[in-house]
Motif scaffolding. Structure first.
Motif: not given
Length: 155
Positions: A1-2, A7, A91-92, A94-96, A98-99, A117
């Motif tokens: 989770m962010i 994270t 949030r998406k 930030l996840e992107l 990382a990807r 991202g």
């Protein structure tokens, strides 16, 4: 989770500053949450970092980006919260980020990954604003890869 501090362990110092500055940008514009545009505005506080340098290299200097995003965001209704939450699209992003870092074979998450991202979001208004300034994902990624390669392999 962010919200988990874990994270941000792979984030560079500059990327962490961008995240903090994005919250300050959201608060200054009286928004109740951190939107993807605030993540980009946060990058403008690190003008020498690769995210902001990439935007400038693509024809969108700091003030141009700031003015365009401020106009697009407008002013929110305000919030009394000390810590503003990330909007779902942030949030998406930030996840992107990382990807993108993993996909590029990097062991860090820097401002450049945060930019990628945000640019990877399909339906965020900020992507359209940046595209209107000439900042799109493919050219941004090419600039980032060339710059990282130059830094790793100085000639």
């Amino acid at each position: 989770m962010i919200d988990d501090l874990q994270t941000f362990t792979r984030y560079t110092d500059r990327a962490r500053i961008v995240v903090v500055k994005s919250q300050e940008e959201a608060r200054a514009s009286k928004h109740a949450q951190i939107e993807p545009a605030h993540l980009v505005l946060g990058q403008l506080h690190q003008p020498d970092a690769l995210g902001a340098v990439t935007m400038a290299a693509l024809g969108a200097p700091v003030e141009t980006v700031r003015n365009a995003l401020a106009a697009a965001l407008g002013t929110g209704p305000g919030s009394e919260e000390q810590f503003l939450p990330f909007a779902a699209q942030s949030r998406k992003a930030l996840e992107l980020a990382a990807r993108e870092s993993l996909r590029l074979g990097h062991d860090w998450i820097g401002t450049e990954h945060l930019l990628l991202g945000v640019l990877s979001l399909d339906d965020a208004p900020v992507v359209g604003v940046l595209a209107g300034l000439g900042v799109t994902k493919e050219p941004a990624e090419q600039h980032i890869l060339r710059t990282v390669d130059r830094l790793r392999n100085p000639r």
